[in-house]
Design a protein around this motif. Structure first.
Motif, short mmCIF file in Angstrom:
data_model
loop_
_atom_site.label_atom_id
_atom_site.label_comp_id
_atom_site.label_asym_id
_atom_site.label_seq_id
_atom_site.Cartn_x
_atom_site.Cartn_y
_atom_site.Cartn_z
N MET A 130 6.91 -3.19 3.38
CA MET A 130 5.57 -3.28 3.18
C MET A 130 5.48 -4.26 2.44
SD MET A 130 4.30 -2.32 5.55
CE MET A 130 4.31 -0.69 6.91
N VAL A 131 6.57 -3.88 1.27
CA VAL A 131 6.05 -4.54 0.43
C VAL A 131 6.62 -6.66 0.48
CG1 VAL A 131 6.92 -5.38 -2.06
CG2 VAL A 131 6.27 -3.26 -1.79
N VAL A 132 7.52 -6.82 1.07
CA VAL A 132 7.75 -7.93 1.88
C VAL A 132 7.26 -8.81 2.61
CG1 VAL A 132 9.53 -9.47 2.77
CG2 VAL A 132 10.64 -7.37 0.70
N LYS B 154 -10.02 -14.47 -1.47
CA LYS B 154 -10.97 -13.37 -1.47
C LYS B 154 -10.40 -12.12 -0.77
CE LYS B 154 -15.42 -12.68 -0.76
NZ LYS B 154 -16.99 -12.70 -0.84
N ASP B 155 -10.74 -13.13 0.93
CA ASP B 155 -9.76 -12.58 2.05
C ASP B 155 -8.76 -12.42 1.95
OD1 ASP B 155 -12.46 -12.67 2.57
OD2 ASP B 155 -12.50 -14.74 4.20
N VAL B 156 -7.86 -13.11 1.20
CA VAL B 156 -6.68 -13.10 1.24
C VAL B 156 -6.36 -11.23 0.83
CG1 VAL B 156 -4.39 -13.83 0.61
CG2 VAL B 156 -6.10 -15.37 1.67
N ARG B 157 -6.76 -11.60 -0.44
CA ARG B 157 -7.08 -10.37 -1.26
C ARG B 157 -7.62 -9.02 -0.30
NH1 ARG B 157 -7.98 -13.93 -5.82
NH2 ARG B 157 -6.86 -14.58 -6.93
N GLY B 158 -8.51 -9.32 -0.40
CA GLY B 158 -8.63 -8.46 1.00
C GLY B 158 -8.36 -7.92 1.58
N MET B 159 -6.97 -8.52 2.43
CA MET B 159 -6.57 -8.14 3.95
C MET B 159 -5.13 -7.86 3.12
SD MET B 159 -5.24 -10.47 6.64
CE MET B 159 -4.30 -11.78 5.08
N THR B 160 -4.49 -8.05 1.50
CA THR B 160 -3.40 -7.78 1.59
C THR B 160 -4.02 -6.35 1.18
OG1 THR B 160 -3.29 -9.57 0.69
CG2 THR B 160 -2.52 -8.12 -0.55
N ILE C 155 -1.87 -3.14 1.80
CA ILE C 155 -1.02 -2.38 1.42
C ILE C 155 -1.46 -0.89 1.58
CG2 ILE C 155 -0.98 -1.49 -1.37
CD1 ILE C 155 -1.39 -4.66 -2.22
N SER C 156 -3.07 -0.55 2.03
CA SER C 156 -3.76 0.61 2.32
C SER C 156 -3.06 1.00 3.40
CB SER C 156 -4.70 0.36 2.25
OG SER C 156 -5.66 -0.07 1.24
#
Length: 677
Positions: free
Chosen positions: A19-21, A286-292, A296-297
């Motif tokens: 998941m991290v990769v 922002k969208d990338v971080r949201g998707m990230t 992660i969740s």
């Protein structure tokens, strides 16, 4: 850490790593894609905005050029050159000022419009406050008077102090420069074209326009218009343009007030102005971080599920392994009882089933082995007790045999003494009947033959005894050898029987001698006395032989008791030794027949002396044989006593070995008793 924990932990690590990769890859890839898309969009906005600004510039240039080509403008400048301050000039100036005012009101983006003569003075202006001002200090003045249209940098209006950009165009008449027309365009007038220049409707995105000196022509923040840009990276681009270097549009990343920015810029060729479109990097991504964050969740959620699945899977794997370990512990604790709850493990078709079946087979083999060892140890213990009991009995029998052998030896010694006395009496009888012996020479010859057969009888007896001893030595140990040697006592019984036979013959001869002496009358009285003594001696020999037989009977009884515990040895003696002794009986019968032949022979010749001499010779020979037999019997009895003592010692060793075996069997039983089957 147990396998039950290792498996879910390993699965969790694998899932988390994946998941991290994946998150890093998707995040980087998404950031790259969105970044490239944003860069492209920023560059496109810059290009479009630059084109828009270029269009505005062209529009303003065109407007000022059109206005400068009007005849009224040329006439005003011509009159000003020819007749300044004339009434005509003043009239045209007033008209022009009104016209310029109307033009400014019409365009709405101009601060003022002005006309400058060749001396740099404003001779007409939409704003009367500018009339008469000299513009020689302005950068656009000189090139405009040299016949070149010009666009100024951002300058501050001397009247309103607002940032403006001046567009100029030279006024000529017959190639003669009369002056130029200038329009002061508000810097804020670009807002209606650039305020919507944003990247993807990002709130942090905006566009601004600056000149080649870094002065802001347009900025969403009005306070910044007319001021030098605060960003060193942007200022560096303006510096290059100000130095005359060629700069191409590109993407620029910088930090402004601790906020990372992504900007695109494009140079407007006509003016070397720089069109810049910028946006916060954090908002772009922002969208990338949201998707990230979502990934992660999801990764955390999937990790938890994976851990749960791994834990359940580990239970599925480790539970039978734990049961197998418990089964191994039971085996290690010597508990081999069949436990039905472990039977389900045998049904597994994987490695667990293989291990379970292997351990089950091992426990089955161990149970069978323990049962066999238990049975064997019980048998060994029982045999050891039996051997111990038999050894005690045999030892008792051996002691009795030794005791009886000693008694028998004493009796044999007494018989030997008696035989010596009989031998002495026989010598006297031989001297008395010497004359009669000569007459019975023929009978003596027959008696010698009888003596030869008796000798063969003795040799046969010794040969049989030797054969019995050799077979006895090859079959049994020292105990059996001793018991076999004790059987030689039977010879004494046979010899005793022979002695009885001889005494009977002697009695018969004495009776015959007495009869013949009676027939001889007075001349035979002496012979009758001798015959009577011989008869008495024969009776005493019979008594002694009977005593020997009684002693031998006791010894035989003891040997018989010993033989009952050694049936194989008795069988051998009965089948071999007794047969040889039967031959001795037969030979004795032959000897008796020969004696009758002698008697018949002596009767035929009616030679009482010869018969008597032959009888005495026979008695003498028989007594010698008896003496030899008694001596041999004494030696045999002594040897029996010695063997009996050896048997007693060997029985002690056997008893000790038997006790050791019983102790070993008991220890083995104790060890086996620890197993539970």
């Amino acid at each position: 850490m147990s396998i039950k924990k290792k498996i879910p932990f390993l699965i969790a690590i694998i899932v988390i790593v994946l998941m991290v990769v994946t998150t890093i890859f998707i995040g980087n890839r998404s950031s790259s894609i969105i970044g490239n898309k944003t860069n492209t969009e920023i560059q496109q906005i810059c290009d479009r905005s630059a084109e828009t600004v270029s269009s505005i510039i062209e529009k303003e240039k065109l407007a000022v050029r059109i206005y400068s080509e009007k005849n009224v403008v040329r006439n005003l400048l011509k009159v000003n050159k020819d007749t300044p301050n004339s009434e005509d000039f003043n009239k045209q100036q007033q008209d022009m000022n009104l016209a310029l005012q109307d033009y400014v009101k019409e365009t709405k983006n101009l601060e003022h419009v002005f006309i400058v003569d060749t001396k740099g003075n404003i001779i007409a202006d939409s704003d009367k406050d500018y009339l008469g001002k000299n513009l020689n200090d302005r950068s656009y003045n000189k090139p405009s008077l040299e016949g070149k249209g010009s666009i100024s940098e951002v300058i501050m209006s001397k009247v309103t102090n607002n940032p403006i950009v001046v567009f100029t165009n030279t006024v000529k008449l017959n190639n003669e420069i009369l002056g130029y027309v200038g329009t002061a365009v508000y810097g804020s007038s670009f807002s209606k074209y650039l305020d919507k220049a944003k990247v993807s409707e990002f709130s942090s995105s905006y566009a601004f326009l600056m000149d080649y000196k870094g002065n802001m022509i347009y900025h969403p923040t009005k306070d910044k218009i007319g001021k030098i840009t605060e960003t060193p990276e942007i200022k560096a681009i303006a510096d290059k343009l100000n130095k005359g270097e060629t700069v191409k549009g590109s993407i620029l990343k910088y930090s402004f007030k601790n906020q990372d920015k992504i900007s695109g810029y494009q140079v407007i060729p006509e003016t070397n102005w720089v069109m810049v479109t910028t946006s916060d990097k954090s908002e772009v991504l922002k969208d990338v971080r949201g998707m990230t964050s979502i990934i992660i969740s999801i990764s955390i959620f999937l990790s938890i599920i994976a851990i749960g699945i791994g834990y359940g899977f580990s239970l599925r794997i480790t539970k039978p392994i734990v049961e197998i370990v418990n089964l191994i512990d039971k085996t290690a604790n010597l508990d081999l009882e069949n436990v039905e709850e472990f039977d389900k493990l045998y049904k597994y078709n994987d490695e667990v089933g293989i291990m379970a079946r292997s351990i089950g087979n091992m426990r089955k083999v161990l149970r069978e082995m323990v049962e066999n060892i238990t049975s064997a140890s019980a048998a060994i213990s029982s045999n050891a007790e039996l051997v111990d009991k038999l050894t005690i009995e045999l030892k008792s029998y051996a002691e009795k045999t030794a005791e009886e052998s000693e008694n028998l030896s004493a009796g044999m010694e007494e018989n030997a003494a008696t035989v010596e006395e009989v031998s002495a009496s026989s010598d006297e009888m031989g001297n008395a009947v010497q004359s009669m012996a000569e007459k019975a020479a023929g009978g003596s010859a027959n008696a010698n033959d009888i003596a030869g057969r008796a000798e063969r009888l003795k040799n046969a007896a010794f040969g049989s005894n030797k054969t019995a001893n050799e077979i006895y030595m090859s079959v049994k140990n020292d105990l059996e050898k001793a018991i076999e040697n004790s059987k030689s006592i039977e010879k004494i019984n046979l010899l005793s029987a022979d002695i009885l036979d001889i005494t009977e013959q002697t009695n018969l001869l004495a009776l015959n001698a007495s009869i013949e002496a009676a027939r001889a009358g007075e001349s035979g009285k002496g012979f009758a006395v001798v015959a009577d003594e011989v008869g008495k001696l024969a009776e005493e020999s019979a008594t002694t032989a009977n005593n020997i037989q009684n002693v031998v009977g006791q010894v035989v009884e003891a040997v018989q008791n010993l033989s009952n515990n050694s049936s194989k040895l008795l069988k051998f003696i009965n089948e071999t030794v007794l047969d040889d002794y039967s031959n001795l009986v037969k030979t004795g019968e032959e000897y008796n027949n020969d004696a009758e032949t002698v008697n018949n022979f002596m009767s035929d010749f009616s030679a009482v002396a010869e018969e008597l001499s032959s009888s005495i010779a026979g008695i003498t020979t028989a007594i010698g044989e008896v003496a030899n037999t008694v001596s041999d019997g004494a030696r045999g009895v002594t040897e029996i006593a010695s063997k009996a003592a050896g048997i007693n010692e060997k029985l002690g060793d056997i008893k000790s070995t038997s006790e050791d075996n019983k102790q070993s069997a008991d220890k083995l039983q104790q060890i086996v008793s620890k197993f539970k089957i």
